[in-house]
Design a protein around this motif. Structure first.
Motif, mmCIF file in Angstrom:
data_model
loop_
_atom_site.group_PDB
_atom_site.id
_atom_site.type_symbol
_atom_site.label_atom_id
_atom_site.label_comp_id
_atom_site.label_asym_id
_atom_site.label_seq_id
_atom_site.Cartn_x
_atom_site.Cartn_y
_atom_site.Cartn_z
ATOM 1 N N GLN A 1 0.892 -1.231 0.138
ATOM 2 C CA GLN A 1 -0.040 0.131 -0.082
ATOM 3 C C GLN A 1 0.633 1.206 -0.040
ATOM 4 O O GLN A 1 1.824 1.400 0.576
ATOM 5 C CB GLN A 1 -0.830 0.051 1.003
ATOM 6 N N LYS A 2 0.286 2.144 -0.556
ATOM 7 C CA LYS A 2 1.167 3.604 -0.694
ATOM 8 C C LYS A 2 0.381 4.660 0.165
ATOM 9 O O LYS A 2 -0.640 4.618 0.052
ATOM 10 C CB LYS A 2 1.150 4.175 -2.240
ATOM 11 N N PHE A 3 1.441 5.180 1.076
ATOM 12 C CA PHE A 3 0.690 6.031 1.932
ATOM 13 C C PHE A 3 1.264 7.418 1.741
ATOM 14 O O PHE A 3 2.397 7.458 1.236
ATOM 15 C CB PHE A 3 0.959 5.603 3.589
ATOM 16 N N ALA A 4 0.790 8.550 2.419
ATOM 17 C CA ALA A 4 1.386 9.760 2.378
ATOM 18 C C ALA A 4 0.945 10.692 3.449
ATOM 19 O O ALA A 4 -0.063 10.329 4.039
ATOM 20 C CB ALA A 4 1.114 10.508 0.856
ATOM 21 N N VAL B 1 -6.255 16.939 -2.587
ATOM 22 C CA VAL B 1 -5.590 16.250 -1.792
ATOM 23 C C VAL B 1 -6.241 14.651 -2.535
ATOM 24 O O VAL B 1 -5.401 13.983 -2.900
ATOM 25 C CB VAL B 1 -5.942 15.926 -0.317
ATOM 26 N N LYS B 2 -7.592 14.716 -2.828
ATOM 27 C CA LYS B 2 -7.861 13.493 -3.590
ATOM 28 C C LYS B 2 -7.254 13.235 -5.049
ATOM 29 O O LYS B 2 -6.978 12.199 -5.331
ATOM 30 C CB LYS B 2 -9.566 13.655 -3.590
ATOM 31 N N SER C 1 -3.630 11.998 -4.648
ATOM 32 C CA SER C 1 -3.718 10.706 -4.124
ATOM 33 C C SER C 1 -4.207 9.799 -5.541
ATOM 34 O O SER C 1 -3.679 8.788 -5.600
ATOM 35 C CB SER C 1 -4.915 10.533 -3.314
ATOM 36 N N GLU C 2 -5.178 10.277 -6.161
ATOM 37 C CA GLU C 2 -5.640 9.326 -7.369
ATOM 38 C C GLU C 2 -4.374 9.212 -8.273
ATOM 39 O O GLU C 2 -4.177 8.290 -8.855
ATOM 40 C CB GLU C 2 -6.814 9.832 -8.156
ATOM 41 N N ARG D 1 -1.201 9.839 -7.816
ATOM 42 C CA ARG D 1 -0.090 9.113 -7.346
ATOM 43 C C ARG D 1 -0.229 7.583 -6.735
ATOM 44 O O ARG D 1 0.498 6.642 -6.464
ATOM 45 C CB ARG D 1 0.712 9.781 -6.380
ATOM 46 N N TYR E 1 -1.941 6.568 -4.091
ATOM 47 C CA TYR E 1 -2.021 6.557 -2.669
ATOM 48 C C TYR E 1 -3.546 5.824 -2.075
ATOM 49 O O TYR E 1 -4.379 6.374 -2.739
ATOM 50 C CB TYR E 1 -1.792 7.883 -2.135
ATOM 51 N N CYS F 1 -4.001 5.977 1.191
ATOM 52 C CA CYS F 1 -4.339 6.679 2.438
ATOM 53 C C CYS F 1 -3.259 7.768 2.686
ATOM 54 O O CYS F 1 -2.416 7.587 2.217
ATOM 55 C CB CYS F 1 -4.206 5.637 3.807
ATOM 56 N N ILE F 2 -3.919 8.829 2.834
ATOM 57 C CA ILE F 2 -3.148 10.064 3.264
ATOM 58 C C ILE F 2 -3.428 10.602 4.669
ATOM 59 O O ILE F 2 -4.624 10.721 5.029
ATOM 60 C CB ILE F 2 -3.510 10.913 2.139
#
Length: 174
Positions: free
Chosen positions: A24-27, A132-133, A136-137, A139, A141, A143-144
């Motif tokens: 999973q990718k987080f930021a 932010v959304k 996220s889409e 990159r 992610y 969860c941020i």
């Protein structure tokens, strides 16, 4: 033997979950930083501060009137009849109640200041959320997290902080 199989199955499941979680990718995003760099947010905060001060002065003036009425009552009390005392006390209580009601009207949970804050801040919050959304889409992610509001984050690599990317999506670059 049955317990050994269960333990082995649990170990395999934990390992599988660990691998899935690591994929999973987080930021992180620092909302205080982002909002602090938005001129609209600063303007809205200034408007709210001015309104709050105006409301506070209004409430304090009425409270001061009640206090003055009480002091006058105390000094005149020996010279007043019982009926006059009751009238003065009722007037003081009414003035104190007026101050309390005005305070609730302006500063209460559904007060004027709350409503104004909602009307000024909601569009800003929605635009930041949408930025932010989008990041996220783009990159990928899953969860941020908000670094500003999470006391649980002790350390995070600056590489996963997307605050400047969010500002760029909003049309502000740092």
């Amino acid at each position: 033997m049955n317990t050994l199989k269960r333990i082995a199955l649990i170990v395999v499941a934990i390992a599988g979950f660990s691998l899935a979680a690591s994929a999973q990718k987080f930021a992180l995003v620092d909302m205080e930083y982002v909002l602090g760099n938005l001129p609209d947010y600063e303007v809205a905060n200034n408007q709210l501060e001015q309104l709050s001060q105006r409301y506070q002065k209004e409430v304090e003036n009425i409270a001061r009137e009640a206090e003055t009425m009480y002091k006058n009552y105390q000094s005149q009390m020996p010279f007043l009849t019982d009926d006059q005392k009751k009238k003065e006390e009722a007037a003081i209580v009414a003035k104190e109640k007026e101050a309390a009601e005005l305070r609730a009207k302006y500063f209460g949970p559904e007060g004027e200041l709350y409503k104004k804050r909602q009307s000024l801040m909601k569009p800003i919050q929605e635009s930041v959320y949408n930025a932010v959304k989008k990041v996220s889409e783009e990159r990928g992610y899953m969860c941020i997290f908000d670094r500003a509001s999470s006391a649980d984050i002790i350390f995070a690599s600056p590489r996963i902080d997307i605050s400047n990317e969010v500002l760029a999506k909003l049309g502000f670059s740092k």
